[in-house]
Write a protein that holds these residues in place. Sequence first.
Motif, PDB file in Angstrom:
ATOM      1  N   GLU A 290       8.447   0.390   4.418  1.00  0.00           N
ATOM      2  CA  GLU A 290       9.323   1.669   5.050  1.00  0.00           C
ATOM      3  C   GLU A 290      10.687   1.097   5.148  1.00  0.00           C
ATOM      4  O   GLU A 290      11.513   2.228   4.743  1.00  0.00           O
ATOM      5  N   PHE A 291      11.122   0.190   5.623  1.00  0.00           N
ATOM      6  CA  PHE A 291      12.425  -0.214   5.894  1.00  0.00           C
ATOM      7  C   PHE A 291      13.415  -0.620   4.719  1.00  0.00           C
ATOM      8  O   PHE A 291      14.535  -0.533   4.787  1.00  0.00           O
ATOM      9  N   LEU A 292      12.692  -1.095   3.988  1.00  0.00           N
ATOM     10  CA  LEU A 292      13.370  -1.650   2.755  1.00  0.00           C
ATOM     11  C   LEU A 292      13.558  -0.396   1.702  1.00  0.00           C
ATOM     12  O   LEU A 292      14.742  -0.311   1.242  1.00  0.00           O
ATOM     13  N   PHE A 293      12.598   0.324   1.338  1.00  0.00           N
ATOM     14  CA  PHE A 293      12.728   1.145   0.356  1.00  0.00           C
ATOM     15  C   PHE A 293      13.074   2.730   0.704  1.00  0.00           C
ATOM     16  O   PHE A 293      12.868   3.480  -0.374  1.00  0.00           O
ATOM     17  N   GLU A 294      13.089   2.971   1.872  1.00  0.00           N
ATOM     18  CA  GLU A 294      12.902   4.381   2.300  1.00  0.00           C
ATOM     19  C   GLU A 294      14.312   4.875   2.848  1.00  0.00           C
ATOM     20  O   GLU A 294      15.172   3.972   3.339  1.00  0.00           O
ATOM     21  N   GLY A 295      14.512   6.190   2.863  1.00  0.00           N
ATOM     22  CA  GLY A 295      15.828   6.448   3.338  1.00  0.00           C
ATOM     23  C   GLY A 295      16.799   6.696   2.244  1.00  0.00           C
ATOM     24  O   GLY A 295      16.916   6.368   0.950  1.00  0.00           O
ATOM     25  N   LYS A 296      17.870   7.533   2.581  1.00  0.00           N
ATOM     26  CA  LYS A 296      19.197   7.591   1.692  1.00  0.00           C
ATOM     27  C   LYS A 296      19.853   6.458   1.095  1.00  0.00           C
ATOM     28  O   LYS A 296      20.153   6.377   0.040  1.00  0.00           O
ATOM     29  N   GLU A 297      20.038   5.495   2.079  1.00  0.00           N
ATOM     30  CA  GLU A 297      20.581   4.274   1.653  1.00  0.00           C
ATOM     31  C   GLU A 297      19.475   3.053   1.892  1.00  0.00           C
ATOM     32  O   GLU A 297      19.669   2.601   2.884  1.00  0.00           O
TER      33      GLU A 297
ATOM     34  N   LYS B  88       0.875  -1.127  -0.063  1.00  0.00           N
ATOM     35  CA  LYS B  88      -0.006  -0.115   0.057  1.00  0.00           C
ATOM     36  C   LYS B  88       0.690   1.307  -0.172  1.00  0.00           C
ATOM     37  O   LYS B  88       1.457   1.672   0.997  1.00  0.00           O
ATOM     38  N   ILE B  89       1.318   1.549  -1.348  1.00  0.00           N
ATOM     39  CA  ILE B  89       2.433   2.727  -1.291  1.00  0.00           C
ATOM     40  C   ILE B  89       1.955   4.080  -0.680  1.00  0.00           C
ATOM     41  O   ILE B  89       0.995   4.745  -1.100  1.00  0.00           O
TER      42      ILE B  89
ATOM     43  N   GLY C 256      11.729 -13.222  -0.538  1.00  0.00           N
ATOM     44  CA  GLY C 256      10.848 -13.821  -1.503  1.00  0.00           C
ATOM     45  C   GLY C 256       9.795 -15.027  -0.998  1.00  0.00           C
ATOM     46  O   GLY C 256       8.610 -15.030  -1.269  1.00  0.00           O
ATOM     47  N   TYR C 257      10.303 -15.624   0.086  1.00  0.00           N
ATOM     48  CA  TYR C 257       9.473 -16.763   0.817  1.00  0.00           C
ATOM     49  C   TYR C 257       8.351 -15.859   1.431  1.00  0.00           C
ATOM     50  O   TYR C 257       7.123 -16.375   1.780  1.00  0.00           O
ATOM     51  N   ALA C 258       8.612 -14.849   2.330  1.00  0.00           N
ATOM     52  CA  ALA C 258       7.670 -14.053   2.874  1.00  0.00           C
ATOM     53  C   ALA C 258       6.407 -13.674   2.103  1.00  0.00           C
ATOM     54  O   ALA C 258       5.283 -13.699   2.314  1.00  0.00           O
ATOM     55  N   PHE C 259       6.784 -13.045   0.753  1.00  0.00           N
ATOM     56  CA  PHE C 259       5.797 -12.830  -0.257  1.00  0.00           C
ATOM     57  C   PHE C 259       5.156 -14.081  -0.801  1.00  0.00           C
ATOM     58  O   PHE C 259       3.748 -14.228  -0.823  1.00  0.00           O
TER      59      PHE C 259
ATOM     60  N   GLY D 119      -0.629  -1.757  12.532  1.00  0.00           N
ATOM     61  CA  GLY D 119      -1.775  -2.657  12.573  1.00  0.00           C
ATOM     62  C   GLY D 119      -1.609  -4.077  11.930  1.00  0.00           C
ATOM     63  O   GLY D 119      -2.494  -4.542  11.348  1.00  0.00           O
ATOM     64  N   TYR D 120      -0.157  -4.734  12.125  1.00  0.00           N
ATOM     65  CA  TYR D 120      -0.097  -5.877  11.509  1.00  0.00           C
ATOM     66  C   TYR D 120      -0.044  -5.948  10.061  1.00  0.00           C
ATOM     67  O   TYR D 120      -0.064  -7.330   9.565  1.00  0.00           O
ATOM     68  N   ASP D 121       0.319  -4.968   9.479  1.00  0.00           N
ATOM     69  CA  ASP D 121       0.276  -4.797   7.854  1.00  0.00           C
ATOM     70  C   ASP D 121       1.878  -5.116   7.755  1.00  0.00           C
ATOM     71  O   ASP D 121       2.568  -3.943   7.749  1.00  0.00           O
ATOM     72  N   TRP D 122       2.223  -6.022   7.534  1.00  0.00           N
ATOM     73  CA  TRP D 122       3.394  -6.516   7.435  1.00  0.00           C
ATOM     74  C   TRP D 122       4.460  -6.023   6.140  1.00  0.00           C
ATOM     75  O   TRP D 122       5.344  -5.459   5.996  1.00  0.00           O
ATOM     76  N   ARG D 123       3.398  -5.611   5.123  1.00  0.00           N
ATOM     77  CA  ARG D 123       3.899  -5.086   3.995  1.00  0.00           C
ATOM     78  C   ARG D 123       4.251  -3.673   4.037  1.00  0.00           C
ATOM     79  O   ARG D 123       5.175  -3.169   3.289  1.00  0.00           O
TER      80      ARG D 123
END
Length: 451
Positions: A160-167, A10-11, A183-186, A151-155
Amino acid sequence: MFSTLSNPFKIPKSFTGWKSGGTQKVNIAPVEIHDVATSPERRARALKHLIRLNHASHAIIYHDLQFHNHCPHWQTDSLLNPNTKILGSAYLLGASSDQLHEIYDREDQELEPWHDAPGEISKDDWRDFLGDARYQRAFLDFFEDELVLKGYDWRKVVAEFLFEGKEPLINNVSVGHPLIHLGYAFELANREVAMEALAMTASSHNFLHKYLDDPSYTKPSTYSSDSPLEMLKRVYDDRRFNGLFGDHGAGNIKPLFDHHEAAVLEHWNAWKIEDPTKQFEQSQQAAVAILVATHGACSGKYDFFLVHLLTTSHAVRILLPLIPEKFHVPVVRQWWLLTLAVYIAQLRPSINLKSIEEFELGGKDWKWVEKQAIDGKFATDAHYVKGGLTPLCLTHSNQIAWEYKLSFLKCSLGIRAMKVAAETWGDPEDWYLKAAARFAGEFDGWGGFGG
C-alpha cells in the motif's frame, strides 16, 4: 528455513493493471528467502531476537539525525542505524550465533535510543511529514499501527505505502539505505525490518523523487546507449563536470543537481532500455566495475561511496522479482540516476576494466573470498564491524576509528553482492570471481570521504 516467493504481495484488485501488456519486466528468479521468524535453527533464532531488540531499542536515524542504524543489513550511506544490515549480512555470510551477539554488542555502543517525535502521524496527513527525520518514530508507529489493521501482514502494508498513490514512495527508495533495508526485509521475511524500511523511506524522502514522479524529466537525450559502462565513459569525458568540486563527498550531490541538472539528466535519459533483463545484467557489471576497477583513485583505497552503487544494485536484484512489474524499469532507472550522481560527486575516477579481466586468481575461489569477509584481517578488529559516515564533530582519532568500523560492513556486503550477481547471471569467465578476489585481497579500508 529457505523458500522462494514468486509473488510475495497479495496484490489487491486495483493493482492488477500493473501486469498488463507492454510492461517492461526484468525476468530473473527470486533469491532464497531465509525465514528467520519461523526457523528453529540457533543462528536464525539469535538473529530474530537481536533484530527485535534493535527495533525496540534504537532509533533508525541517529547522531543529530545524521546517521542511519544499520543493524539489519550492513550498508551505510550518509544517515541510518546499521544494526539490522550488519546482522543480516553477517548471518547470510554464515556468522555463528555468538558472532551475531558480538556484532550487536559492538553496535549497541554507538547507537542511540528512540526520541519522541514532535507529534503523531495519521493516515490523513502522513505525506505532509515526508523527509522530516524528526518524525522517524512517528512514522514507525504509524506503519506499525497499519500493520495491526492488516492482520500483521507486512507485505500488505509495504504494497500500500510503497506502490499506491500519485507519487508512490517506491520512486524515492533508491536513495540508499531504505532500498537496502527493504531488500533485507524480504530476504529475511521480517516484519520489523519491513516497517523500519518504510519509516526510513518516509524519513529520508528527498528531491530525487521528482525525476521519477514527474514524467517531464524523462525526455530524449542528445545521444542514446544501451550500455551503462559506455555511458560512464562519456560522463568521464564530459568536460562540463570538470572542476565542479574541490574534493570527493556526498555533499557534492545536491549542488550538482542545483547547478548542473541538465547535464546529469542528459546522461540519465541516454540509457535506452529495450531489453530490461539484459540491461539490468549490464548495470550489475557496471556496479562491480565502478568499485573494483577504480581502485587507487582514493589514495590507494576503495571508495566508500562507490560501494553503495554495488550494494544498492544488489538490493535492486533482490527486490525486482518480488515487486510489481510496473516498477521494474523505474527502480533500475533510479539506480542509474544515483550512480551518475555519486560517480560525478566522487570526481569521476577512471574505470580500468583490464584490472579485473587480467587479474590472476592463483587458485582462489569463492570459498577463499568469503573467508576473507568472515575471517580476514579486518573481521577480528572491533573497528571493522560497522558502517556509517564519519561524523565531522568527532576527534581525529575517533574519526579514524569510525572509518575503520565501516570496513567489515561494506567489504562483506560488496563481496556478497558480487557472489549473488555471479549466481544470477553465470560467471563462465570468472569475471565476478576475479573482481571479488581482487577486492577481498587488496581491501585496506575505505577512501573517498573528502577533506
